[in-house]
Every structure is written in structure tokens, then in C-alpha cells.
Design an enzyme around this catalytic site. Structure first.
Site, PDB file in Angstrom:
ATOM      1  N   ALA A  70     -56.382 -10.147 103.502  1.00  0.00           N
ATOM      2  CA  ALA A  70     -57.586 -10.887 103.881  1.00  0.00           C
ATOM      3  C   ALA A  70     -58.790 -10.046 103.459  1.00  0.00           C
ATOM      4  CB  ALA A  70     -57.603 -11.116 105.390  1.00  0.00           C
ATOM      5  N   GLU A 118     -48.137 -11.971 103.325  1.00  0.00           N
ATOM      6  CA  GLU A 118     -47.866 -13.176 104.126  1.00  0.00           C
ATOM      7  C   GLU A 118     -47.947 -14.443 103.276  1.00  0.00           C
ATOM      8  OE1 GLU A 118     -50.923 -11.609 106.883  1.00  0.00           O
ATOM      9  OE2 GLU A 118     -49.552 -12.247 108.449  1.00  0.00           O
TER      10      GLU A 118
HETATM   11  C1  HXC Z   1     -61.849  -6.812 100.556  1.00  0.00           C
HETATM   12  C2  HXC Z   1     -60.873  -5.354  99.087  1.00  0.00           C
HETATM   13  C3  HXC Z   1     -59.631  -5.473  99.735  1.00  0.00           C
HETATM   14  C4  HXC Z   1     -59.566  -6.335 100.866  1.00  0.00           C
HETATM   15  C5  HXC Z   1     -59.402  -4.095  98.115  1.00  0.00           C
HETATM   16  N1  HXC Z   1     -60.682  -4.493  98.082  1.00  0.00           N
HETATM   17  N2  HXC Z   1     -58.747  -4.661  99.110  1.00  0.00           N
HETATM   18  N3  HXC Z   1     -61.958  -6.025  99.498  1.00  0.00           N
HETATM   19  N4  HXC Z   1     -60.681  -6.977 101.226  1.00  0.00           N
HETATM   20  N5  HXC Z   1     -58.420  -6.541 101.540  1.00  0.00           N
HETATM   21  C6  HXC Z   1     -61.720  -4.070  97.152  1.00  0.00           C
HETATM   22  C7  HXC Z   1     -62.186  -2.659  97.426  1.00  0.00           C
HETATM   23  O1  HXC Z   1     -63.128  -2.648  98.450  1.00  0.00           O
HETATM   24  C8  HXC Z   1     -62.774  -2.293  96.080  1.00  0.00           C
HETATM   25  O2  HXC Z   1     -64.050  -2.877  95.964  1.00  0.00           O
HETATM   26  C9  HXC Z   1     -61.867  -2.995  95.089  1.00  0.00           C
HETATM   27  O3  HXC Z   1     -61.220  -4.035  95.831  1.00  0.00           O
HETATM   28  C10 HXC Z   1     -60.805  -2.082  94.509  1.00  0.00           C
HETATM   29  O4  HXC Z   1     -60.103  -1.458  95.591  1.00  0.00           O
HETATM   30  P1  HXC Z   1     -59.992   0.138  95.764  1.00  0.00           P
HETATM   31  O5  HXC Z   1     -59.766   0.407  97.191  1.00  0.00           O
HETATM   32  O6  HXC Z   1     -61.135   0.822  95.116  1.00  0.00           O
HETATM   33  O7  HXC Z   1     -58.690   0.425  94.908  1.00  0.00           O
HETATM   34  P2  HXC Z   1     -57.579   1.545  95.170  1.00  0.00           P
HETATM   35  O8  HXC Z   1     -58.230   2.835  95.543  1.00  0.00           O
HETATM   36  O9  HXC Z   1     -56.693   1.508  93.990  1.00  0.00           O
HETATM   37  O10 HXC Z   1     -56.776   1.049  96.449  1.00  0.00           O
HETATM   38  C11 HXC Z   1     -56.060  -0.169  96.421  1.00  0.00           C
HETATM   39  C12 HXC Z   1     -55.618  -0.536  97.846  1.00  0.00           C
HETATM   40  C13 HXC Z   1     -56.841  -0.550  98.785  1.00  0.00           C
HETATM   41  C14 HXC Z   1     -54.560   0.458  98.363  1.00  0.00           C
HETATM   42  C15 HXC Z   1     -54.957  -1.932  97.764  1.00  0.00           C
HETATM   43  O11 HXC Z   1     -57.866  -1.355  98.172  1.00  0.00           O
HETATM   44  C16 HXC Z   1     -56.559  -1.085 100.146  1.00  0.00           C
HETATM   45  O12 HXC Z   1     -55.985  -0.408 100.972  1.00  0.00           O
HETATM   46  N6  HXC Z   1     -57.028  -2.317 100.408  1.00  0.00           N
HETATM   47  C17 HXC Z   1     -56.921  -2.929 101.723  1.00  0.00           C
HETATM   48  C18 HXC Z   1     -55.504  -3.368 102.025  1.00  0.00           C
HETATM   49  C19 HXC Z   1     -55.389  -3.934 103.417  1.00  0.00           C
HETATM   50  O13 HXC Z   1     -55.624  -3.275 104.413  1.00  0.00           O
HETATM   51  N7  HXC Z   1     -55.026  -5.209 103.498  1.00  0.00           N
HETATM   52  C20 HXC Z   1     -54.840  -5.900 104.775  1.00  0.00           C
HETATM   53  C21 HXC Z   1     -56.130  -6.548 105.174  1.00  0.00           C
HETATM   54  S1  HXC Z   1     -55.985  -7.258 106.802  1.00  0.00           S
HETATM   55  P3  HXC Z   1     -65.338  -2.022  95.519  1.00  0.00           P
HETATM   56  O14 HXC Z   1     -66.462  -3.003  95.630  1.00  0.00           O
HETATM   57  O15 HXC Z   1     -65.424  -0.858  96.429  1.00  0.00           O
HETATM   58  O16 HXC Z   1     -65.012  -1.626  94.089  1.00  0.00           O
HETATM   59  C22 HXC Z   1     -55.173  -8.711 106.562  1.00  0.00           C
HETATM   60  C23 HXC Z   1     -55.020  -9.566 107.798  1.00  0.00           C
HETATM   61  C24 HXC Z   1     -54.496 -10.941 107.493  1.00  0.00           C
HETATM   62  O17 HXC Z   1     -54.792  -9.022 105.487  1.00  0.00           O
HETATM   63  C25 HXC Z   1     -54.763 -11.910 108.604  1.00  0.00           C
HETATM   64  C26 HXC Z   1     -56.222 -12.209 108.817  1.00  0.00           C
HETATM   65  C27 HXC Z   1     -56.473 -13.363 109.736  1.00  0.00           C
END
Ligand code: HXC
Length: 265
Positions: A70, A118
Site C-alpha cells: 500500500a 496480498e
Molecule cells: C510508497 C514506496 C513504497 C510504498 C517504495 N516506495 N515502497 N512509496 N509506498 N509501499 C517508494 C520509495 O519511497 C522511493 O521513493 C521509491 O519507491 C523507491 O524505493 P526505495 O526505498 O528507494 O528503494 P530500495 O531502497 O531499493 O528499497 C525497496 C524496498 C523499500 C525494500 C521495497 O522501498 C520498502 O521497504 N518499501 C516499503 C515496503 C512496505 O513496507 N510495504 C508494506 C506497506 S503496508 P522516493 O520518492 O524516495 O524515490 C501495506 C498494508 C496493506 O502494504 C494494507 C493497507 C490497508
């Protein structure tokens, strides 16, 4: 035919196979409300086309991610009640995928995290490249899965592996995901992944479309129910399949030692 709509979700179609691409690579295809709404609309439009759509491949653009979850940035501004609405929207998208009368294959290359994992789980099959990574990292954000992870992940990998993944937030690679039964097939690269997904849809397409659609309905409806309920759902679906023209054609073709010619009726 290709319907190019500007926006975060693209749908391209050829020979009855629709490729739905989440195209927001700068945010690793993160699911904002806008993306979820567009996805819901894309699957509703495919459902309206009926038997013309033989199968769908759902994938992410940019080469780094299927979907990294998300949209965390957008979630930062939400109240708990608004976040719950977002979760419901995600569940509606999942229901649209499960309700489509054609198989949907998640083609995962790169990250499928949180809501991305998911979303893949709502598909009929998950195919992945060796570079795919899966996980439910929500607890690291003080959250829990909200798009069906607590429901579908244990069904896919069993309760033990699901609890470990959800409690640790750990990311696993494609080989481990395959070993756990989360991934049905693994491919060397994206090209092989897309070709492999298309080939399986073509293999499925040779069969009676309605039978495949009823099989999907029965598998989905019976999932998580007790044996007696599931058996009742199966018999009801079997009866519906038996009443189709395609069943008559399948039997006739077998007895006449020829290939069947199915019509989807
Ligand atoms: C918004 C995101 C994002 C996310 C990555 N980005 N994941 N933006 N939401 N979930 C963005 C980053 O901010 C960044 O933008 C760009 O994408 C590239 O990501 P980086 O972090 O710079 O890349 P990297 O260092 O290679 O790391 C990749 C990664 C990391 C390990 C996937 O991005 C990460 O941990 N992302 C979050 C994963 C996560 O926690 N997902 C679960 C979310 S909660 P900028 O602008 O800085 O370049 C969820 C709940 C579902 O999903 C239910 C909800 C109701």
C-alpha cells in the site's frame, strides 16, 4: 486490441489474454486509492467482456517491483477510519479478481510486499522470476496486513509459515516462496515469466471456458468452509457444468474420437 488508458493501470489485450500492468514505477507500483480504484475498474471492464477474456496476467511495470505495498506516503495522512476504507477498497479489488470468470495469474518480478503480496494472493496463480521477493512487513510499520494477508496467506502456505512471515515481517526470496507453495512456478527472467504465464492461459483456453469458470467459482466459494459445505458447493457446480452445451460437446467429441469445439455455452 489494446486499450491504452492514461493512468496508473494499463490493460493490453491480444488473443483473449489481457495483461493488466500497474504502472507507477517511481513508487515501486505502490497501491494508492487511485491505483486500487483503477484496478477495480479494469477487472470490472474485463468481467463485462464475458467469455472473450480467456485469462489475465497481472503484473507491475519498471522491472523492480510487482507492488511494494500500500502507498505508505499516502497512508501517512489518513485517519484510522479512512485507512479502514482503503483496506475495504483493497478487499473489493481482490473480490473482483476472484469473481472474474477467467483465471488470473500474478506475474511477480521484484518486490511483492504487504498489499502487493496480498494482491498476488487474490490471483489464481502466482508465477515469479528468480528476482521476486515476498513479505508481509506491516508489523514493522505498526500495522497488520489489510488486503487479505491474514486470510489468504495461511491458506496458501499453512498457518505456521504464515504466522512466521506476518510476525517477523521478513522478506523471502522466490526459491523459498516456491518451497512454501506461495509461488506455483519460477522463471529465470521477466521474458520467460510472461511467456510462461501466457502459455498456461493458452493451455487452459483449450478447455471448456464455462467449466473453468465454474471450477474457479467453486474453489473460491468453498475455500475455508467445512467439508460438508464445500462438498455441497462442489456438487452444485458439477450440476451446473453438466447442464452446459460444452459438456455435451466434450462427451460427443470423446465418443467420436475428435477434438472438441467449445463455444462457452
Ligand atoms: C510508497 C514506496 C513504497 C510504498 C517504495 N516506495 N515502497 N512509496 N509506498 N509501499 C517508494 C520509495 O519511497 C522511493 O521513493 C521509491 O519507491 C523507491 O524505493 P526505495 O526505498 O528507494 O528503494 P530500495 O531502497 O531499493 O528499497 C525497496 C524496498 C523499500 C525494500 C521495497 O522501498 C520498502 O521497504 N518499501 C516499503 C515496503 C512496505 O513496507 N510495504 C508494506 C506497506 S503496508 P522516493 O520518492 O524516495 O524515490 C501495506 C498494508 C496493506 O502494504 C494494507 C493497507 C490497508
Amino acid at each position: 486490441a489494446t486499450s491504452e488508458t492514461p493512468g496508473p493501470v494499463r490493460v493490453e489485450e491480444s488473443d483473449g489474454v489481457a495483461v493488466v500492468t500497474i504502472d507507477r514505477p517511481k513508487a515501486l507500483n505502490a497501491l494508492s486509492a487511485e491505483v486500487l480504484t483503477a484496478l477495480g475498474e479494469a477487472f470490472a471492464a474485463l468481467a463485462a467482456r464475458g467469455t472473450e477474456v480467456r485469462g489475465v496476467i497481472l503484473t507491475g511495470a519498471g522491472g523492480r517491483a510487482f507492488v511494494a505495498g500500500a502507498d505508505i506516503r499516502a497512508m501517512a495522512d489518513l485517519t484510522a477510519a479512512e485507512a479502514a476504507r482503503l483496506a475495504r477498497l483493497g478487499h473489493e479489488v481482490a473480490a473482483g479478481i476472484e469473481g472474474l470468470g477467467a483465471p488470473v495469474i500474478a506475474a511477480v518480478d521484484g518486490f511483492a510486499l504487504g498489499g502487493g503480496c496480498e494482491l498476488a494472493l487474490a490471483c489464481d496463480l502466482i508465477y515469479a522470476t528468480d528476482a521476486a521477493k515476498f513479505g508481509q512487513p506491516e508489523v514493522r510499520l505498526g500495522l497488520i496486513p489489510g488486503f487479505g494477508g491474514t486470510v489468504r496467506l495461511p491458506r496458501a502456505v499453512g498457518p505456521q509459515a504464515a504466522r512466521e512471515l506476518i510476525y517477523t515481517g521478513r522478506t523471502i526470496d522466490a526459491a523459498e516462496a516456491e518451497r512454501l507453495g506461495l509461488v506455483a512456478r519460477r522463471f529465470a527472467d521477466r521474458e520467460a515469466l510472461m511467456a510462461g504465464a501466457r502459455a498456461v492461459i493458452e493451455e487452459i483456453s483449450a478447455n471448456a471456458h464455462t467449466a473453468v469458470a465454474i471450477a474457479k467459482q467453486v474453489l473460491t466459494a468453498a475455500d475455508g468452509t467445512d467439508t460438508a459445505t464445500a462438498s455441497g458447493i462442489e456438487v452444485e457446480g458439477f450440476e451446473r457444468a453438466f447442464a452446459t452445451e460444452d459438456h455435451g460437446e466434450g462427451i460427443a467429441a470423446f465418443l467420436e474420437k475428435r477434438d472438441p469445439s467449445f463455444t462457452g455455452r
